[in-house]
Enzyme design. Structure first.
Site, short mmCIF file in Angstrom:
data_model
loop_
_atom_site.label_atom_id
_atom_site.label_comp_id
_atom_site.label_asym_id
_atom_site.label_seq_id
_atom_site.Cartn_x
_atom_site.Cartn_y
_atom_site.Cartn_z
CG ASP A 149 51.27 93.19 64.71
OD1 ASP A 149 51.18 91.95 64.70
OD2 ASP A 149 52.33 93.79 64.54
CG ASN A 194 52.00 92.12 82.51
OD1 ASN A 194 51.89 90.92 82.39
ND2 ASN A 194 52.60 92.87 81.62
CG ASP A 211 56.17 97.79 68.99
OD1 ASP A 211 55.00 98.16 69.18
OD2 ASP A 211 56.46 96.68 68.50
CB SER A 212 58.44 100.68 74.43
OG SER A 212 58.47 99.27 74.62
NE ARG A 250 50.69 97.85 69.44
CZ ARG A 250 51.17 96.67 69.09
NH1 ARG A 250 50.35 95.65 68.91
NH2 ARG A 250 52.46 96.50 68.92
#
Length: 656
Positions: A180, A70, A94-95, A78
Site C-alpha cells: 500500500d 487465493n 481491512d477485514s 483490492r
C-alpha cells in the site's frame, strides 16, 4: 441505479471472527446504505469467510461479494474491487478493522467542502496495534504533505477521490508487504489537497485474535525490498532534487530503509545479505540519500548510511549486530562538541566523518527542580540541579533564561549561584518586579529555560517544574503577586504547563482545558481575506454566552460571540484578523463566568494575505509561540523580501 458516494473495498482472507464486525460497521454508517457500495473480495478463504460474506450480502443490497482463488496478498483483491468501483470516493478497509458509525459521512463532507482528493480519518488503536498520532492532533480542512504530518502514514486506510485514482491509473503492486505504500505515496504526490478529520474516531485498527495479520506474518526484509524500492522511485519520479524531495525521502530513509535494517537484517542469511539485499540498500543510499537528509537523522542511522555509502559491508553487519551494546557507550567531549563514543569513531581505516557521531544538540541534560517559592519580599526563589550527561556535575554552569512566547520582549538572563554541598546544584532569585532592566516583567507568557554549559558544550532546555506539582496533573498555578506597572496593576503568576514545565504569566489569563468546549476546525475564509473561521463543539445545549477572544501583550482585547450550529451542539466564529494592529495575538475561547479555554494551533494552518491602504499584510500562526494555544502574528509584508523570493523562484525554474 444511482451512483454511490463511497465505494468501500474490503479484502478478506480467513478473516473470522473480526470480519462480521468489520462489514457491519460499514452497513451501519450514518451516510446510509443508499449512498454506499461495499465490495468485499474473498481471497480463497478456508475458514468460512466466504459464507459469512454471502450471509451479510443477503441482508444488505449495497454489499457485493467476489470469490476468487487465493492470491497471497491484499493487493490483488483490492485491485479486483477497484476495477468495479463506481463511487465518487473509494475507502479501503481491512477485514481486521472497523469504522466509527459517522466516519464516512464526516470524511465525505470534509472532502466535498474543501475539494480535497484525500481524507485521513482519525485512527484508534485496538489491542495495542500502533497507529499514527501526530497528524490527528487537530482537524485540517485543507493541507498538503509538506506542511503536515500526513505523509508519515502511508497505509491505504483513507478516503480517496476516485477520479484521482482513475487519472493516475493507480493499482496496488502484488506484494505481500508494503503493497500500500507505493499506492498511497503516488496518490499523495499528485493530490489536490489533503484533509484530516481528527475530532472523531473514524478507523479502529486492531490485531487479529490469532495474530495472523498479513503485515505481521510477512516480516522479513526480503518481503519489504520491492515495495521500498518503489517508494524511492515514486518520490524521485514526482519531485525534483531539493528540500521538498529530501523532506519526503527522509520518511522512507528512516522508516523503510534504516528501521527494517536494524530490526530485520540479521534474520536473513549472510549470503542473501551479501548477494542480494546489501547491494540494493547501498544503491538506495547512493541514489537517493543526500547529506541534508543524513544530518537530520539520529546518530546510529547516520553511521549506517555512511557505511553503506562507503561500501563497508563487514562494518554494516558489525554495527547492526552490536547495536544494543554500542548504544550505551557514552560520549566523548572534544573542542566544545559531544560525540557518540562508538568503536568506529575516528577509526581512520573506516573513515566515517565526525559529523555522523555528533550528538551535541542531543546530549541529555539531567535536571531536577527542587523548589519554587515566593519569599517575604515578593522574590521568586528557585533551587535545583542540572548537568550534562557524561560531564562531571561540578563542571556545569547554569543560568536561567526567560523567553516571552506571545510578545516581542527581549530575552532575560538570570545568573544562578552554586549551592554548596550539592552536585550541580543551583539557586536563583528572580524579582519579577525588576527583572526587565529594573522594570516589571513585560506582559505576556514567559517560558523558563535552563542554559547549561560545561567544557564548551552548551544545551538550552525547558525548566521542569518540581516533581510534586508535575505528578499532581493538570496545570495548577502557584500563588501570584500583584505589582504596579505604569499605573496599572500587574499580576505575576508561575504555572505548570501540560508538559510539566514551569512558565510565568504576566498579566494575562491562563487558558485552561474545559471538556465542554472543543475546537474542531480552523481555516482562512476563502472569499474574505484575513478572516479566520473557527468551528467547534460544545457539550451544552448551545454555546450560550461563549465568545472568541484575541488578546495581545499590551492588554488589548477583542471578543466576538460565536454562532450556534443547526444541531445545537456546534458553533462557529469568524475573526477579522485583518482589523488587528501588527503584533502577536493569542486566540482563546471565553466561556461565561469561567476561565478562558485554549484554542489549539492547527498544524495545517498557513498564512493569510490582504491589502491595507494599498500595502500587503500577512497573518500567520507562530509555531514556537505557545505549547497549548494559537498565537497569530499580524505584520506588513516586506516588499523587498517578496521581490527577492520571487526572483529566486524564477531563477530556479529557469535552471531546473
Amino acid at each position: 441505479m444511482s451512483q454511490p458516494r463511497v465505494t468501500v473495498i474490503v479484502p478478506a482472507y480467513n478473516a473470522l471472527p473480526e470480519l462480521t464486525e468489520c462489514i457491519t460497521s460499514v452497513m451501519e454508517q450514518t451516510l446510509g446504505q443508499d449512498q454506499l457500495e461495499i465490495i468485499a473480495v474473498d481471497d480463497g478463504s478456508t475458514d468460512g469467510t466466504g459464507k459469512e460474506l454471502d450471509r451479510l450480502a443477503a441482508l444488505c443490497p449495497a454489499l457485493h461479494v467476489i470469490h476468487q482463488e487465493n492470491s497471497g496478498t491484499a493487493a490483488v483483491p483490492r485491485n479486483v474491487a477497484l476495477d468495479r468501483a463506481r463511487g465518487d470516493y473509494v475507502f479501503f478497509l481491512d477485514s481486521d478493522d472497523y469504522l466509527g458509525p459517522d466516519a464516512l459521512r464526516r470524511m465525505v463532507a470534509m472532502a466535498d467542502e474543501n475539494r480535497t482528493d484525500i481524507v485521513l480519518g482519525k485512527m484508534v488503536s485496538v489491542g495495542g496495534r500502533p497507529v499514527p498520532t501526530a497528524v490527528f492532533r487537530s482537524n485540517k480542512p485543507r493541507t498538503d504533505i509538506f506542511s503536515s504530518a500526513a505523509y508519515r502514514t502511508l497505509g491505504c486506510w483513507k478516503l480517496f477521490r476516485r477520479s484521482l485514482i482513475d487519472r493516475l491509473e493507480l493499482r496496488f503492486p502484488p506484494l505481500r508487504n508494503t503493497e500500500d505504500k507505493p499506492f498511497t505515496a503516488t496518490a499523495y504526490l499528485n493530490a489536490d489537497g489533503v484533509s484530516v478529520v481528527a475530532d472523531y474516531d473514524c478507523y479502529y485498527h486492531r490485531d487479529r485474535e490469532n495474530g495472523n495479520n498479513l503485515t505481521r506474518t510477512a516480516q522479513s526484509l526480503s518481503d519489504r525490498m520491492q515495495g521500498t524500492r518503489m517508494c524511492f522511485e515514486t518520490v524521485a519520479r514526482h519531485l525534483g532534487p531539493g528540500p521538498r524531495r529530501d523532506q519526503i525521502m527522509r520518511r522512507h530513509v528512516e522508516w523503510e530503509l534504516c528501521g527494517p535494517v536494524w530490526w530485520l537484517l540479521l534474520r536473513e542469511s549472510e549470503e542473501s545479505i551479501r548477494e542480494r539485499i546489501y547491494p540494493e540498500l547501498r544503491a538506495w543510499v547512493v541514489n537517493w540519500v543526500t547529506d541534508a537528509i543524513i544530518e537530520r537523522l539520529e546518530p546510529r542511522d547516520r553511521l549506517l548510511l555512511h557505511l553503506l555509502r562507503a561500501d563497508r559491508f563487514a562494518q554494516v553487519l558489525t554495527v547492526v549486530r552490536d547495536a544494543k551494546k554500542d548504544a550505551g557507550r557514552g560520549h566523548v567531549i572534544d573542542a566544545g562538541r559531544a560525540y557518540w563514543n562508538h568503536p568506529l569513531f575516528r577509526d581512520a581505516a573506516v573513515g566515517v566523518p565526525d559529523s555522523a557521531f555528533d550528538v551535541t544538540d542531543r546530549l541529555p541534560v539531567h535536571q531536577r527542580t527542587d523548589a519554587v517559592r515566593w519569599d517575604e519580599e515578593g522574590v521568586l526563589r528557585l533551587t535545583g540541579r542540572a548537568h550534562l550527561e557524561d560531564i562531571a556535575p561540578e563542571e556545569a554552569t547554569t543560568d536561567l533564561l526567560l523567553r516571552c512566547y506571545d510578545a516581542e520582549h527581549p530575552e532575560i538572563r538570570v545568573p544562578t549561584r552554586a549551592r554548596p554541598g550539592t552536585d550541580a546544584g543551583f539557586a536563583a532569585d528572580l524579582d519579577l518586579r525588576t527583572a526587565a532592566a529594573g522594570a516589571p516583567l513585560g506582559r505576556g507568557r514567559w517560558n523558563v529555560f535552563l542554559d547549561v554549559r560545561a567544557r564548551g558544550v552548551r544545551r538550552t532546555v525547558r525548566l521542569a517544574a518540581p516533581e510534586a506539582l508535575r505528578s499532581a496533573g493538570g496545570r495548577p498555578p502557584y500563588e501570584g503577586i500583584t505589582v504596579p506597572d505604569r499605573g496599572r496593576p500587574l499580576t505575576l503568576t508561575p504555572y505548570v504547563t501540560p508538559w510539566g514545565n514551569l512558565s510565568l504569566n504576566a498579566g494575562q489569563e491562563i487558558p485552561r482545558d474545559d471538556p465542554r468546549y472543543r475546537v474542531t476546525g480552523m481555516a482562512w475564509h476563502r472569499s474574505r481575506p484575513g478572516t479566520l473561521t473557527v468551528t467547534g463543539t460544545t457539550a451544552d445545549e448551545g454555546p450560550g454566552g461563549l465568545r472568541l477572544r484575541v488578546e495581545n501583550s499590551a492588554g488589548e482585547r477583542r471578543e466576538l460571540p460565536v454562532v450556534p450550529g443547526r444541531d445545537g451542539g456546534t458553533f462557529s466564529a469568524e475573526l477579522a484578523v485583518r482589523g488587528l494592529r501588527p503584533g502577536r495575538w493569542t486566540v482563546t475561547l471565553a466561556p461565561p463566568g469561567a476561565p478562558c479555554v485554549a484554542v489549539p494551533r492547527p498544524a495545517g494552518l498557513g498564512a493569510a494575505h490582504w491589502l491595507r491602504f494599498a500595502r500587503p499584510y500577512a497573518a500567520r500562526p507562530v509555531a514556537a509561540a505557545s505549547e497549548t494555544t494559537l498565537v497569530v502574528e499580524v505584520r506588513p509584508v516586506a516588499l523587498a523580501g517578496v521581490a527577492r523570493r520571487k526572483l529566486g523562484e524564477a531563477v530556479r525554474r529557469i535552471r531546473g
